[in-house]
Motif scaffolding. Structure first.
Motif, PDB file in Angstrom:
ATOM      1  N   THR A  11       0.979   1.306  -6.737  1.00  0.00           N
ATOM      2  CA  THR A  11       1.236   0.192  -5.832  1.00  0.00           C
ATOM      3  C   THR A  11       1.444  -1.109  -6.601  1.00  0.00           C
ATOM      4  O   THR A  11       0.696  -1.405  -7.523  1.00  0.00           O
ATOM      5  CB  THR A  11       0.095   0.013  -4.819  1.00  0.00           C
ATOM      6  N   THR A 115       2.931  -5.778   0.952  1.00  0.00           N
ATOM      7  CA  THR A 115       3.335  -5.020  -0.245  1.00  0.00           C
ATOM      8  C   THR A 115       2.536  -3.721  -0.335  1.00  0.00           C
ATOM      9  O   THR A 115       3.086  -2.645  -0.619  1.00  0.00           O
ATOM     10  CB  THR A 115       3.090  -5.871  -1.520  1.00  0.00           C
ATOM     11  N   LYS A 118       3.806  -1.272   2.143  1.00  0.00           N
ATOM     12  CA  LYS A 118       5.080  -0.633   1.754  1.00  0.00           C
ATOM     13  C   LYS A 118       4.805   0.535   0.818  1.00  0.00           C
ATOM     14  O   LYS A 118       5.383   1.613   0.954  1.00  0.00           O
ATOM     15  CB  LYS A 118       5.985  -1.654   1.061  1.00  0.00           C
ATOM     16  N   SER A 119       3.902   0.324  -0.132  1.00  0.00           N
ATOM     17  CA  SER A 119       3.644   1.402  -1.091  1.00  0.00           C
ATOM     18  C   SER A 119       2.845   2.531  -0.456  1.00  0.00           C
ATOM     19  O   SER A 119       2.867   3.652  -0.920  1.00  0.00           O
ATOM     20  CB  SER A 119       2.919   0.862  -2.320  1.00  0.00           C
ATOM     21  N   GLY A 121       3.250   3.360   2.790  1.00  0.00           N
ATOM     22  CA  GLY A 121       4.027   3.896   3.894  1.00  0.00           C
ATOM     23  C   GLY A 121       4.630   5.255   3.613  1.00  0.00           C
ATOM     24  O   GLY A 121       4.684   6.107   4.494  1.00  0.00           O
ATOM     25  N   LYS A 122       5.033   5.483   2.354  1.00  0.00           N
ATOM     26  CA  LYS A 122       5.694   6.761   2.059  1.00  0.00           C
ATOM     27  C   LYS A 122       4.743   7.940   2.267  1.00  0.00           C
ATOM     28  O   LYS A 122       5.165   9.057   2.489  1.00  0.00           O
ATOM     29  CB  LYS A 122       6.248   6.752   0.648  1.00  0.00           C
ATOM     30  N   ARG A 126       6.450   6.913   7.249  1.00  0.00           N
ATOM     31  CA  ARG A 126       7.038   5.832   8.035  1.00  0.00           C
ATOM     32  C   ARG A 126       6.603   4.501   7.432  1.00  0.00           C
ATOM     33  O   ARG A 126       5.505   4.388   6.899  1.00  0.00           O
ATOM     34  CB  ARG A 126       6.521   5.933   9.473  1.00  0.00           C
ATOM     35  N   ASP A 127       7.491   3.527   7.504  1.00  0.00           N
ATOM     36  CA  ASP A 127       7.156   2.213   6.948  1.00  0.00           C
ATOM     37  C   ASP A 127       6.490   1.359   8.038  1.00  0.00           C
ATOM     38  O   ASP A 127       7.123   1.030   9.037  1.00  0.00           O
ATOM     39  CB  ASP A 127       8.455   1.556   6.441  1.00  0.00           C
ATOM     40  N   TRP A 128       5.229   1.014   7.821  1.00  0.00           N
ATOM     41  CA  TRP A 128       4.479   0.234   8.814  1.00  0.00           C
ATOM     42  C   TRP A 128       4.452  -1.250   8.449  1.00  0.00           C
ATOM     43  O   TRP A 128       3.784  -2.045   9.098  1.00  0.00           O
ATOM     44  CB  TRP A 128       3.039   0.735   8.913  1.00  0.00           C
ATOM     45  N   SER A 129       5.130  -1.600   7.355  1.00  0.00           N
ATOM     46  CA  SER A 129       4.967  -2.963   6.843  1.00  0.00           C
ATOM     47  C   SER A 129       5.481  -4.018   7.833  1.00  0.00           C
ATOM     48  O   SER A 129       4.929  -5.125   7.908  1.00  0.00           O
ATOM     49  CB  SER A 129       5.658  -3.117   5.477  1.00  0.00           C
TER      50      SER A 129
END
Ligand code: SAM
Length: 466
Positions: A11, A115, A118-119, A121-122, A126-129
Motif C-alpha cells: 500500500t 489511498t 484504493k490499495s 479495494g482489489k 471493487r473500488d470503495w474509495s
C-alpha cells in the motif's frame, strides 16, 4: 460478511495507517489482545513515532467506536455494518482522525484513507474509495447531528455519547437508574493515566516522586490510595528510574485498595488463590514486611512466570508460586496445605472485567450478557473451593474488577446463605478515609462509576467464625 485478509505491504498509504487497519481487522477476527496485536504488527516499524500513531489510531477507534458508527450511519443513510468489514474499518479510521486528532490536517486524513482504500479495494473486487472519499468529505462539510434524545431514548443517548455498548447502557439504566448509569458510562470512557503502586518496602512515595521530578518526570500522588502515583505524561514504565530495582508496580488505584482489606500480618500464612501476574501478591508481601508465607496460585503457567518475575523484581521472597486450580486447592497444593491451613485468603476472581473496559477498548465490543452467568458459576466454585483451607477465625477477601451484581453480591450472598458459619464484615476499617464513600450498604467496596479516575472494583470481607 467475513473480514477479508489483506496484504498491506504494497500500500502506498502511510504505513502507520495501514498497520492500524491491519490491527483493527485482526482484532475483530480473533481474541488476541490489542497490545499483543500492535506489538506484533509494528515490530518491523523502525520509528517509534510511527508505532505511537498505530497505537493512537487503533486504541482511538475502538474507544470511540459507537460514537463514530453513529456519525457514519447518519451520513451513509444505513447502518455501517452492512458494508464489508475493511470498508467499515477504513471509514472508522478516517472518521477518528477527523473528529478527534487535531494534529492531523483534515485533508491528510481523507487523502490517506482514500489511498489506503484504493490499495485495499482489489482484495474486495471493487473500488470503495469513491464512497469513502464522499462520506469523509461530508463528515467535514455537514454540521454534527444532535445526539439521540435522552428523554425518549436514554440508552441510545448514553451509548452514542460515551461509546459504551448499547446492551450495557440498557442494563445499567435498568439496574442503577439514569444518573448512576451515566456515571458508570462516563467512568468507563475515560482514558486512564499510568498509575503505579510504590513499593514502600523499598522507597517512600514522596522520595520516589521527588527523584522523578528531579529527573524531569512529573508525577503526582493518587488521591485515594496512600501508595499510588500517577505519571503526568505517558512514557514506557520500564525506562523509569526505579523500575529495575522494584521501587514500584504498575497498578490501578482501585486495585491498590484490596490487599489491605485482608489485614495480613507479618508471619501469617496467606493464600492468594488467583494470583498472577502478582500485583496483589507483591502488595501483600509489602504489608507483611516480607515475613510469613504466601502461596500464590494460578491456573496459567505463562501468567505464573510473570508473577515470579514480578516477585523477583520487587524483592518478595516469601512467595511460593503454585500452578493449580483453586477450585480444588487441597488437591493442587498436595501436602503443602490441609483444611484450615491459612490465616488469610485473597480470591481475586476471574471475571467479566466490566470495571476495566476503559483499559481494554477492544474487549468492550466482544462482551455480552451471557458472560455474567458463566463467570458467576466459576466464581461460586472458586469461593467454595478456597473457603475449605481457611482456619477458623481467618479472613477471606473476595474481589473482582467487575461490579456487576451477578459476579459480586450474588456470589457473596449465595455463599453466606449456604455457609452460616461465615459472616460478612465491613471493609470500612481497612480503607483510607478517601475511599469511604465507596463502601456500600452491605459493607463491600464498590468503585463503579467513581469520579476519582479509578477502575471499577468490588471487594467483600468474610470471616470464618468456626
Ligand atoms: C483477575 S486475575 C488476577 C490478578 C491478580 N490477583 C493480580 O492482582 O495481579 C484472575 C486470575 O485468575 C486465574 N484463574 C482463572 N481461573 C482459575 C482457577 N480455576 N484457579 C486458579 N487461577 C485461576 C487467571 O489465570 C488470572 O490470572
Amino acid at each position: 460478511m467475513p473480514a477479508e485478509p489483506i496484504q498491506l505491504a504494497d500500500t502506498p498509504a502511510s504505513s502507520s495507517r495501514a498497520m492500524a487497519l491491519a490491527v483493527l481487522l485482526a482484532c475483530q477476527r480473533n481474541d488476541r489482545g490489542l497490545d499483543e496485536l500492535i506489538e506484533q504488527k509494528t515490530a518491523a516499524l523502525p520509528d517509534p513515532r510511527d508505532r505511537a500513531l498505530v497505537m493512537e489510531l487503533a486504541y482511538g477507534v475502538l474507544r470511540r467506536q459507537e460514537t463514530i458508527d453513529w456519525r457514519l450511519g447518519a451520513l451513509l443513510g444505513k447502518p455501517l455494518f452492512r458494508l464489508p468489514m475493511i470498508v467499515q474499518m477504513l471509514l472508522r479510521l478516517g472518521t477518528y482522525q477527523l473528529l478527534y486528532l487535531d494534529r492531523i490536517p483534515a485533508r491528510a486524513a481523507v487523502d490517506e484513507t482514500v489511498t489506503l482504500a484504493k490499495s485495499s479495494g482489489k482484495h474486495l473486487g471493487r473500488d470503495w474509495s469513491g464512497l469513502i472519499n464522499g462520506v469523509l468529505r461530508n463528515l467535514i462539510r455537514l454540521p454534527e447531528p444532535p445526539l439521540p434524545d435522552a428523554a425518549a431514548h436514554p440508552a441510545e443517548a448514553l451509548s452514542v455519547r460515551y461509546a459504551v455498548p448499547l446492551w450495557l447502557c440498557r442494563r445499567w439504566i435498568e439496574r442503577l437508574g439514569a444518573e448512576q448509569a451515566e456515571a458508570a458510562c462516563r467512568a468507563s470512557s475515560t482514558i486512564p493515566g499510568v498509575t503505579l503502586r510504590v513499593n514502600r518496602r523499598r522507597v517512600d512515595r514522596e522520595a520516589l516522586l521527588e527523584r522523578w521530578r528531579q529527573e524531569g518526570i512529573p508525577a503526582h500522588p493518587t488521591s485515594v490510595s496512600p501508595s499510588g502515583a500517577t505519571l503526568d505524561k505517558g512514557q514506557p514504565v520500564t525506562s523509569l528510574p526505579g523500575f529495575l530495582t522494584g521501587d514500584f508496580y504498575v497498578e490501578d488505584e482501585a486495585a491498590q485498595l484490596i490487599p489491605p482489606l485482608l489485614d495480613a500480618r507479618p508471619g501469617q500464612v496467606v493464600f492468594d488463590a488467583c494470583a498472577a501476574p502478582g500485583g496483589k501478591t507483591t502488595h501483600l508481601v509489602e504489608l507483611m514486611d516480607n515475613r510469613g508465607h504466601i502461596v500464590a496460585m494460578d491456573r496459567q503457567q505463562e501468567r505464573l512466570k510473570l508473577l515470579q518475575e514480578n516477585c523477583r523484581r520487587l524483592g518478595a521472597s516469601v512467595v511460593q508460586p503454585v500452578l493449580g486450580d483453586a477450585r480444588t486447592p487441597i488437591a493442587a497444593l498436595k501436602q503443602a496445605a490441609s483444611p484450615g491451613a491459612f490465616d488469610r485468603i485473597l480470591l481475586d476472581a476471574p471475571c467479566s472485567g466490566v470495571g476495566v473496559l476503559r483499559r481494554h477498548p477492544d474487549a468492550k465490543w466482544k462482551k455480552h450478557t451471557g458472560m455474567f452467568e458463566r463467570h458467576r458459576q466459576l466464581q461460586r466454585d472458586l469461593l467454595t473451593g478456597v473457603s475449605a483451607v481457611l482456619r477458623p477465625g481467618g479472613v477471606l477477601v473476595y474481589s473482582t474488577c467487575s461490579t456487576e451484581w451477578e459476579e459480586t453480591e450474588a456470589v457473596v450472598g449465595w455463599f453466606c446463605e449456604a455457609h452460616p458459619e461465615w459472616t460478612r464484615e465491613s471493609v470500612a476499617p481497612w480503607l483510607p478515609p478517601a475511599a469511604l464513600p465507596f463502601v456500600t450498604v452491605r459493607g463491600a467496596l464498590s468503585t463503579m462509576g467513581n469520579d476519582c479516575g479509578m477502575d471499577g472494583f468490588y471487594a467483600a470481607r468474610l470471616r470464618k467464625k468456626t
